[in-house]
Design a protein around this motif. Structure first.
Motif, PDB file in Angstrom:
ATOM      1  N   ILE A 276       0.854  -1.194   0.000  1.00 17.89           N
ATOM      2  CA  ILE A 276       0.000   0.000   0.000  1.00 17.89           C
ATOM      3  C   ILE A 276       0.884   1.237   0.000  1.00 17.89           C
ATOM      4  CG2 ILE A 276      -1.622   1.332   1.393  1.00 17.89           C
ATOM      5  CD1 ILE A 276      -2.768  -1.356   2.361  1.00 17.89           C
ATOM      6  N   ILE A 277       2.032   1.104   0.656  1.00 14.81           N
ATOM      7  CA  ILE A 277       2.959   2.225   0.689  1.00 14.81           C
ATOM      8  C   ILE A 277       3.738   2.319  -0.618  1.00 14.81           C
ATOM      9  CG2 ILE A 277       5.077   3.012   1.822  1.00 14.81           C
ATOM     10  CD1 ILE A 277       3.855   1.996   4.438  1.00 14.81           C
ATOM     11  N   PHE A 278       4.050   1.162  -1.189  1.00 20.57           N
ATOM     12  CA  PHE A 278       4.933   1.149  -2.359  1.00 20.57           C
ATOM     13  C   PHE A 278       4.192   1.386  -3.680  1.00 20.57           C
ATOM     14  CE2 PHE A 278       7.002  -1.585  -5.653  1.00 20.57           C
ATOM     15  CZ  PHE A 278       8.013  -0.695  -5.962  1.00 20.57           C
ATOM     16  N   ILE A 279       2.990   0.827  -3.828  1.00 16.05           N
ATOM     17  CA  ILE A 279       2.338   0.878  -5.149  1.00 16.05           C
ATOM     18  C   ILE A 279       2.006   2.299  -5.617  1.00 16.05           C
ATOM     19  CG2 ILE A 279       0.229   0.196  -6.374  1.00 16.05           C
ATOM     20  CD1 ILE A 279       0.825  -2.518  -5.798  1.00 16.05           C
ATOM     21  N   PRO A 280       1.505   3.181  -4.738  1.00 18.39           N
ATOM     22  CA  PRO A 280       1.332   4.556  -5.221  1.00 18.39           C
ATOM     23  C   PRO A 280       2.655   5.134  -5.719  1.00 18.39           C
ATOM     24  CG  PRO A 280       0.250   4.301  -3.124  1.00 18.39           C
ATOM     25  CD  PRO A 280       1.030   3.052  -3.350  1.00 18.39           C
ATOM     26  N   ALA A 281       3.749   4.744  -5.046  1.00 24.26           N
ATOM     27  CA  ALA A 281       5.052   5.253  -5.478  1.00 24.26           C
ATOM     28  C   ALA A 281       5.388   4.767  -6.883  1.00 24.26           C
ATOM     29  CB  ALA A 281       6.129   4.832  -4.491  1.00 24.26           C
ATOM     30  N   THR A 282       4.993   3.530  -7.223  1.00 23.60           N
ATOM     31  CA  THR A 282       5.242   3.093  -8.597  1.00 23.60           C
ATOM     32  C   THR A 282       4.455   3.973  -9.565  1.00 23.60           C
ATOM     33  OG1 THR A 282       3.429   1.508  -8.590  1.00 23.60           O
ATOM     34  CG2 THR A 282       5.560   0.692  -7.892  1.00 23.60           C
ATOM     35  N   GLY A 283       3.288   4.444  -9.118  1.00 22.82           N
ATOM     36  CA  GLY A 283       2.526   5.371  -9.946  1.00 22.82           C
ATOM     37  C   GLY A 283       3.253   6.692 -10.140  1.00 22.82           C
ATOM     38  N   TRP A 284       3.800   7.229  -9.034  1.00 26.88           N
ATOM     39  CA  TRP A 284       4.544   8.485  -9.152  1.00 26.88           C
ATOM     40  C   TRP A 284       5.735   8.298 -10.080  1.00 26.88           C
ATOM     41  CZ3 TRP A 284       4.659   8.504  -3.127  1.00 26.88           C
ATOM     42  CH2 TRP A 284       3.390   8.849  -2.646  1.00 26.88           C
ATOM     43  N   VAL A 285       6.459   7.191  -9.844  1.00 30.03           N
ATOM     44  CA  VAL A 285       7.657   6.957 -10.658  1.00 30.03           C
ATOM     45  C   VAL A 285       7.269   6.852 -12.132  1.00 30.03           C
ATOM     46  CG1 VAL A 285       9.468   5.286 -11.156  1.00 30.03           C
ATOM     47  CG2 VAL A 285       8.976   5.907  -8.802  1.00 30.03           C
ATOM     48  N   SER A 286       6.197   6.093 -12.411  1.00 30.79           N
ATOM     49  CA  SER A 286       5.794   5.943 -13.809  1.00 30.79           C
ATOM     50  C   SER A 286       5.494   7.294 -14.439  1.00 30.79           C
ATOM     51  CB  SER A 286       4.550   5.061 -13.902  1.00 30.79           C
ATOM     52  OG  SER A 286       4.809   3.799 -13.364  1.00 30.79           O
ATOM     53  N   ILE A 412      11.735   3.902   2.600  1.00 31.39           N
ATOM     54  CA  ILE A 412      12.167   5.262   2.240  1.00 31.39           C
ATOM     55  C   ILE A 412      12.539   5.289   0.765  1.00 31.39           C
ATOM     56  CG2 ILE A 412      13.859   7.060   2.656  1.00 31.39           C
ATOM     57  CD1 ILE A 412      13.873   6.367   5.537  1.00 31.39           C
ATOM     58  N   GLY A 413      13.283   4.243   0.333  1.00 29.54           N
ATOM     59  CA  GLY A 413      13.607   4.172  -1.094  1.00 29.54           C
ATOM     60  C   GLY A 413      12.356   4.026  -1.930  1.00 29.54           C
ATOM     61  N   GLY A 414      11.425   3.197  -1.466  1.00 26.94           N
ATOM     62  CA  GLY A 414      10.258   2.884  -2.282  1.00 26.94           C
ATOM     63  C   GLY A 414       9.116   3.855  -2.147  1.00 26.94           C
ATOM     64  N   ASN A 415       9.119   4.681  -1.107  1.00 28.69           N
ATOM     65  CA  ASN A 415       8.017   5.622  -0.986  1.00 28.69           C
ATOM     66  C   ASN A 415       8.478   7.057  -0.844  1.00 28.69           C
ATOM     67  OD1 ASN A 415       6.178   7.305   0.915  1.00 28.69           O
ATOM     68  ND2 ASN A 415       4.807   5.842  -0.047  1.00 28.69           N
ATOM     69  N   VAL A 416       9.425   7.321   0.057  1.00 22.04           N
ATOM     70  CA  VAL A 416       9.735   8.718   0.363  1.00 22.04           C
ATOM     71  C   VAL A 416      10.483   9.387  -0.787  1.00 22.04           C
ATOM     72  CG1 VAL A 416      10.893  10.251   1.970  1.00 22.04           C
ATOM     73  CG2 VAL A 416       9.701   8.245   2.822  1.00 22.04           C
ATOM     74  N   PHE A 417      11.438   8.668  -1.408  1.00 24.68           N
ATOM     75  CA  PHE A 417      12.139   9.287  -2.542  1.00 24.68           C
ATOM     76  C   PHE A 417      11.183   9.571  -3.698  1.00 24.68           C
ATOM     77  CE2 PHE A 417      16.751   9.876  -2.173  1.00 24.68           C
ATOM     78  CZ  PHE A 417      16.884   9.563  -0.838  1.00 24.68           C
ATOM     79  N   PRO A 418      10.373   8.580  -4.124  1.00 25.20           N
ATOM     80  CA  PRO A 418       9.373   8.923  -5.149  1.00 25.20           C
ATOM     81  C   PRO A 418       8.433  10.037  -4.698  1.00 25.20           C
ATOM     82  CG  PRO A 418       9.538   6.561  -4.936  1.00 25.20           C
ATOM     83  CD  PRO A 418      10.377   7.150  -3.845  1.00 25.20           C
ATOM     84  N   LEU A 419       8.092  10.058  -3.394  1.00 28.60           N
ATOM     85  CA  LEU A 419       7.192  11.107  -2.914  1.00 28.60           C
ATOM     86  C   LEU A 419       7.819  12.482  -3.109  1.00 28.60           C
ATOM     87  CD1 LEU A 419       4.748  12.213  -1.291  1.00 28.60           C
ATOM     88  CD2 LEU A 419       6.199  12.043   0.711  1.00 28.60           C
ATOM     89  N   LEU A 420       9.098  12.607  -2.714  1.00 27.77           N
ATOM     90  CA  LEU A 420       9.741  13.901  -2.883  1.00 27.77           C
ATOM     91  C   LEU A 420       9.751  14.280  -4.363  1.00 27.77           C
ATOM     92  CD1 LEU A 420      12.681  13.513  -0.349  1.00 27.77           C
ATOM     93  CD2 LEU A 420      10.619  14.841  -0.078  1.00 27.77           C
ATOM     94  N   GLY A 421      10.054  13.282  -5.211  1.00 28.12           N
ATOM     95  CA  GLY A 421       9.987  13.545  -6.650  1.00 28.12           C
ATOM     96  C   GLY A 421       8.594  13.986  -7.062  1.00 28.12           C
TER      97      GLY A 421
END
Lengths: 638, 186
Positions: A276-286, A412-421
């Motif tokens: 749940i924490i990581f998948i939105p981040a894959t969306g941001w990254v994409s 942090i790698g999978g959520n916070v870094f993409p979040l900052l991006g």
């Protein structure tokens, strides 16, 4: 609006010029002025902004708790904070990061961006949306106020029984934790339902399943994971509350209960929670990768399928958190295999993103820098994850700092870094102003260096045997240098967040104006003004391509015929997104706030007496009656 | 608006929570408290009996952690050997409203520390002083003389009855009955 005579022809968007249409729609969809107006708003952008702000606020609170812990651990036998406060602080850190930041931040972005990206005017069930925000806020504030009153939970973010049970966790500390879970549950499930309905039924005409932006796919899959996983932890926390307050025996082996049941229920939620924490981040990254490499995503279909399979698999590997509880060997082998299996879809995602960048012409602005940082850190965390998936190694390093290092690398790698991006990427859309690139670069490099300095040594301290959750250690253990390095790294990471905060505040005030589409991105949220007007789009876009703004650079095709004087949006079919119905969207209302207050009273009351469920339930029922009372307007007829 | 920030601060100051305070490492060599406590509520003359208490009692009775520690110690020091789970066995019941030697926490501390006739041994020098206080606080919670929010929940064991926090608060009767051990002719 209700006085529109039934026979009279409604004003449609085909009858007006662009400027007048925009003004009238803004009036119809707008939020009233004043405090009551602000509290009764149902605008997904206003609520989404509050959601994002609150989640980032809790990120900072959780970060401060981490800094206090790192200072305590900086040298052996440190006397900065005692064991009791340390227990509370590490519990508050984990609880805040997982429940008050990790889950809500993905949903917060969904609340703001999903309606814009699918080209509709508001999220589905907008009043529920307002309600869910207030409930989330109340739960977070409750647990932090409890902490400030020396009643902060102190049994870890997972609160295992029997440590958190009535015998070993006296007082009300764990009850506040368990009830905070209930708050998060209610708000999380509400948003998940909204996102699912919005994505399935409110996509702009023509946005077939294979034209849905990857970010929206991620949020949709995330919403499904939430719907299926959160009930398990509600069950666990409700049973825990009842054990503690009423004296039931769910987790009491002496009376036929089962302490391990709690771990199963918790991790059946807890492992999907990681995704749940990581998948939105894959969306941001994409989204960021596609925009900045200037080409459509490489392997759109594999990306979507791998997200879906991550969603499925995430429910099949919770037991790898419990390898040391004494499992049957077959069970251990099965969950080792399934834990390693999930590396495959994640690997596919990483390779698809790299291929997209490889084949495109990447533009290295701050958002993309954070994505590159994400690749590096997340892959490293994934590697230690593969190590931990094997039972013999896990048994050795269970509950050591090796595990701490692993999950901070993935979280942090999978959520916070993409979040900052993602914040750097969408900030122009949220505020209409760009964030500073120079500070952004500082932010990235400080965060990247600080993060690795803080968490890489933890692999080593973990392998040297340093256990988690200890408030101090002896100098003879030989862990002092690595701990000092970790503390210095944590401070550098903290400084990067100060830079981030300053950049946000300063840019929101004085940043250069962004315009509609500063990154020249392709998805629909960039087709409207920044920040978007209350109605999002003057005319509903008609989608003929996965990146509509790249396909139609001049002018988007639109669907017309919606009413102007009342809140109306297009409902489309699930797979083909053919325009199906005109449907009205609810008006602002103060009742969601009142219902949230009633819910809060019921939940907080039930920490102290089980009867609060009864009278609190009546209170909530009363507010719900007010909420759904028919008002004889168009909205109710539809 | 500014006053809004003062509100949580005021709440904090007013309710600094004593119920939840935990002392994981009490002073190792703490001396015995010196309570001057009577067994009787009547005294010669017009004034009530002269008593001096350290105030430690209140601190222990209102604190969930101390009571919970007392619950463990109650079993670890085999109090249940004679008093069962509070219902009494060869020793008198502790969960009822009758107190032969006074029912205040100071009385109970004295009873544990000094012992009483007809079978209650003295634990002076056997149990550290602060642990005696914790046991006494737990004994008080058996009859729900302690606040509901501080009283213990069920134990992870067979439950003889509702947990302390589920019992109704009791009223106290000083010196009510003859202990079972004294009833039978020796």
């Amino acid at each position: 609006m209700s006085d529109l005579a039934a026979g009279k022809d409604e004003l449609r968007d085909t009858d007006l010029s662009d400027a007048e249409l925009s003004a009238r729609l803004a009036k119809t969809w707008g939020t009233a002025r004043g405090i009551i107006g602000a509290l009764s708003t149902v605008d997904h952008k206003i609520i989404g902004r509050r959601y994002i702000f609150t989640a980032i606020f809790f990120l900072f609170l959780g970060g401060l708790a981490a800094i206090v812990m790192r200072l305590q651990l900086a040298r052996p036998e440190n006397q900065l904070i005692g064991p009791d406060l340390y227990n509370q602080i590490f519990t508050m850190h984990g609880t805040t990061m997982m429940f008050l930041f990790g889950v809500p931040i993905g949903e917060a972005f969904a609340v703001y961006l999903v309606p814009l990206m699918v080209g509709t005017r508001n999220i589905a069930f907008p009043r529920l949306n307002a309600y869910s925000y207030y409930v989330y806020l109340a739960g977070g504030l409750m647990v932090w106020f409890a902490f400030m009153l020396n009643t902060g939970p102190d049994a870890g973010w997972f609160s295992y029984v029997p440590l958190s049970g009535p015998e070993n966790a006296p007082g009300k500390r764990v009850d506040f934790w368990a009830q905070m879970i209930t708050f998060t549950e209610v708000s999380g499930l509400a948003v998940a339902v909204q996102v699912i309905v919005t994505v399935f039924k409110q996509r702009a005409p023509g946005m077939t399943l294979d034209r849905i932006p990857l970010f929206v796919w991620a949020e949709l899959i995330n919403a499904f994971i939430i719907v299926f996983s959160l009930p398990a932890v509600v069950t666990a926390s409700a049973m825990l509350m009842m054990d503690r307050l009423v004296g039931t025996h769910f987790f009491n082996p002496a009376e036929g209960g089962d302490a391990l049941l709690y771990q199963h229920l918790f991790w059946f939620f807890g492992h999907p929670e990681v995704y749940i924490i990581f998948i939105p981040a894959t969306g941001w990254v994409s989204a960021i990768v596609v925009t900045f490499s200037r080409r459509q995503a490489f392997g759109y279909l594999p990306l979507v399928l791998s997200m879906i399979s991550v969603g499925f698999l995430s429910f099949g590997l919770w037991v790898h958190h419990m390898f040391t509880t004494g499992l049957p060997q077959l069970g251990a082998s099965f969950f080792t295999a399934s834990s390693m299996l999930i590396a495959i879809p994640n690997g596919i995602q990483i390779f698809c993103w790299i291929a997209t960048l490889w084949d495109g012409r990447p533009v290295f602005r701050t958002p993309l820098l954070f994505v590159i940082g994400f690749f590096f850190i997340f892959v490293l965390g994934g590697l230690s994850g593969i190590m931990l998936a094997s039972v013999p190694l896990d048994t050795q390093v269970h509950d050591t700092y090796f595990v701490v290092a692993h999950f901070h690398y993935v979280l942090i790698g999978g959520n916070v870094f993409p979040l900052l991006g993602a914040v750097y990427y969408w900030f122009p859309k949220f505020t209409g102003r760009m964030m500073s690139e120079r500070l952004g670069k500082w932010n990235f490099w400080l965060a990247f260096v600080g993060f690795n300095l803080a968490f890489f040594p933890m692999h080593i301290t973990g392998l040297m045997g340093m256990p988690r959750r200890v408030y101090t250690y002896q100098p003879e253990m030989g862990w002092s240098t690595y701990n000092l390095l970790s503390t210095i790294g944590a401070l550098v990471l903290f400084v990067s967040f100060v830079v981030f905060l300053y950049n946000m505040i300063a840019s929101a005030r004085r940043g250069p104006l962004a315009g509609d589409n500063p990154w020249d991105a392709g998805t629909l949220e960039w087709a409207t003004a920044s920040p978007p007007p209350p109605q999002n789009f003057n005319r509903i876009p008609f989608v003929i391509n996965r990146e509509p703004l790249w396909a139609e650079r001049e002018k988007l095709p639109v669907a017309t015929g919606l009413a102007v004087e009342k809140r109306e949006l297009v409902v489309t079919t699930i797979s083909e997104a053919r325009a199906d119905l005109r449907e009205s969207s609810p008006e602002p209302s103060i009742w969601p706030l009142l219902a949230a207050i009633a819910t809060t009273i019921a939940f907080v009351g039930s920490i102290f007496t089980p009867w609060a469920v009864v009278w609190g339930g009546l209170l909530v029922a009363f507010t719900l009656v007010g909420w759904f009372w028919p008002k004889n307007n168009k909205e109710d007829e539809a | 608006m500014r006053a809004l920030w003062l509100f949580p601060l005021a709440v904090l100051l007013l309710t600094a929570c004593e119920r939840e305070k935990r002392e994981f490492r009490p002073p190792q060599m703490s001396g015995e408290t010196d309570e001057e406590i009577t067994l009787s509520s009547i005294s010669a003359g017009s004034s009530p009996p002269t008593q001096r208490t350290s105030g430690k009692g209140q601190e222990y009775e209102d604190n969930a952690y101390h009571i919970s520690q007392g619950q463990k110690l109650y079993h670890w020091f085999n109090c249940n050997g004679c008093h069962a789970n509070g219902g009494g066995d060869s020793g008198p019941a502790l969960m009822d409203d009758r107190w032969i030697y006074g029912g205040s926490i100071e009385n109970i501390v004295q009873t544990i520390r000094e012992g009483r006739p007809n079978g209650m041994p003295s634990f002076r020098g056997k149990i550290p002083d602060d642990q005696i206080w914790e046991i006494a606080a737990y004994v008080r919670s058996m009859g729900r003389y302690t606040p509901k929010t501080a009283s213990p929940g069920r134990r992870d064991a067979m439950s003889p009855g509702p947990a302390e926090q589920r019992r109704p608060p009791a009223e106290m009767h000083q010196g009510g009955m003859i202990p079972p051990s004294a009833q039978m002719p020796q």
